[in-house]
Motif scaffolding. Sequence first.
Motif, PDB file in Angstrom:
ATOM      1  N   ARG A   8       0.995  -1.325  -0.127  1.00  0.00           N
ATOM      2  CA  ARG A   8       0.061   0.081   0.127  1.00  0.00           C
ATOM      3  C   ARG A   8       0.880   1.289  -0.084  1.00  0.00           C
ATOM      4  NH1 ARG A   8      -5.502   0.208   1.404  1.00  0.00           N
ATOM      5  NH2 ARG A   8      -5.027  -1.970   1.866  1.00  0.00           N
ATOM      6  N   TYR A   9       1.952   1.296   0.624  1.00  0.00           N
ATOM      7  CA  TYR A   9       2.952   2.361   0.669  1.00  0.00           C
ATOM      8  C   TYR A   9       3.516   2.589  -0.502  1.00  0.00           C
ATOM      9  CZ  TYR A   9       6.576   5.608   1.931  1.00  0.00           C
ATOM     10  OH  TYR A   9       7.455   6.651   1.989  1.00  0.00           O
ATOM     11  N   GLY A  12       1.034   3.962  -2.942  1.00  0.00           N
ATOM     12  CA  GLY A  12       0.762   5.331  -2.678  1.00  0.00           C
ATOM     13  C   GLY A  12       1.732   6.228  -3.154  1.00  0.00           C
ATOM     14  N   THR A  15       1.335   6.483  -6.890  1.00  0.00           N
ATOM     15  CA  THR A  15       0.559   7.512  -7.075  1.00  0.00           C
ATOM     16  C   THR A  15       0.446   8.938  -6.903  1.00  0.00           C
ATOM     17  OG1 THR A  15      -1.236   5.770  -6.802  1.00  0.00           O
ATOM     18  CG2 THR A  15      -2.229   8.016  -6.684  1.00  0.00           C
ATOM     19  N   ARG A  16       1.300   9.139  -5.613  1.00  0.00           N
ATOM     20  CA  ARG A  16       1.567  10.434  -5.105  1.00  0.00           C
ATOM     21  C   ARG A  16       2.398  11.094  -6.170  1.00  0.00           C
ATOM     22  NH1 ARG A  16       4.285  11.563   0.806  1.00  0.00           N
ATOM     23  NH2 ARG A  16       3.881  13.960   0.666  1.00  0.00           N
ATOM     24  N   THR A  44       0.757   8.906   2.608  1.00  0.00           N
ATOM     25  CA  THR A  44       1.157   8.154   1.661  1.00  0.00           C
ATOM     26  C   THR A  44       0.223   6.902   1.411  1.00  0.00           C
ATOM     27  OG1 THR A  44       3.348   9.178   1.427  1.00  0.00           O
ATOM     28  CG2 THR A  44       3.170   6.996   0.559  1.00  0.00           C
ATOM     29  N   GLU A  45       0.375   6.050   2.771  1.00  0.00           N
ATOM     30  CA  GLU A  45      -0.605   4.817   2.665  1.00  0.00           C
ATOM     31  C   GLU A  45      -2.176   5.087   2.426  1.00  0.00           C
ATOM     32  OE1 GLU A  45       0.523   2.338   5.916  1.00  0.00           O
ATOM     33  OE2 GLU A  45       2.298   1.631   5.095  1.00  0.00           O
ATOM     34  N   SER A  46      -2.643   6.115   3.158  1.00  0.00           N
ATOM     35  CA  SER A  46      -4.060   6.211   3.285  1.00  0.00           C
ATOM     36  C   SER A  46      -4.573   7.023   2.182  1.00  0.00           C
ATOM     37  CB  SER A  46      -4.540   6.529   4.676  1.00  0.00           C
ATOM     38  OG  SER A  46      -3.971   8.036   4.875  1.00  0.00           O
ATOM     39  N   TRP A  48      -2.992   8.273  -0.596  1.00  0.00           N
ATOM     40  CA  TRP A  48      -2.458   8.008  -1.813  1.00  0.00           C
ATOM     41  C   TRP A  48      -2.567   6.552  -2.069  1.00  0.00           C
ATOM     42  CZ3 TRP A  48      -2.479  12.011  -4.808  1.00  0.00           C
ATOM     43  CH2 TRP A  48      -2.178  13.209  -4.216  1.00  0.00           C
ATOM     44  N   GLY A  49      -2.306   5.784  -1.323  1.00  0.00           N
ATOM     45  CA  GLY A  49      -2.155   3.962  -1.397  1.00  0.00           C
ATOM     46  C   GLY A  49      -3.606   3.621  -1.474  1.00  0.00           C
ATOM     47  N   THR A  50      -4.571   4.284  -0.539  1.00  0.00           N
ATOM     48  CA  THR A  50      -5.885   3.603  -0.412  1.00  0.00           C
ATOM     49  C   THR A  50      -6.852   4.552  -1.346  1.00  0.00           C
ATOM     50  OG1 THR A  50      -5.376   2.744   1.568  1.00  0.00           O
ATOM     51  CG2 THR A  50      -7.764   3.176   1.100  1.00  0.00           C
ATOM     52  N   SER A  53      -5.612   5.559  -5.062  1.00  0.00           N
ATOM     53  CA  SER A  53      -5.460   4.437  -5.984  1.00  0.00           C
ATOM     54  C   SER A  53      -6.492   3.758  -6.352  1.00  0.00           C
ATOM     55  CB  SER A  53      -4.432   3.573  -5.367  1.00  0.00           C
ATOM     56  OG  SER A  53      -3.119   4.608  -5.035  1.00  0.00           O
TER      57      SER A  53
END
Length: 132
Positions: A8-9, A12, A15-16, A44-46, A48-50, A53
């Motif tokens: 996920r990171y 993220g 995507t970021r 980054t995880e929440s 951008w990664g969730t 994405s």
Amino acid sequence: MPEPHSERYRQGMATRRTVLGDVHVDRASAAATPFDQPFQELITESAWGTVWSRPGWTKRERSMVTIALLAALGHDEEVAMHVRATANTGATREDIAEALLHVAIYAGVPAANRAIRVAKQVFADMDAEQAA
């Protein structure tokens, strides 16, 4: 500060970088300290990664919604960052104008007026950079 290596990171971060650009992400990463590193990992995880994405919406659609929400909440620096990111998301100036009309009706004219000023300045800066 070791970089988290969750899928996920990694998604993220990719995507970021796609949305905000390498220069912005590199600057934010370089400025991270032990104090705010957990925050950088969280967004980054929440965000951008969730959220960013997820399938179903395009980056253009997410960009318009994000700008409208940030404008409604009065987060001018974030509005500016995401208006600049439209160069990468495909949201046009007309898209942003339409989103800010919705802000005027649903969140108030002062919020939209402030965001329009911010967007106009960002677009002027982008035009000047492109002309140089």
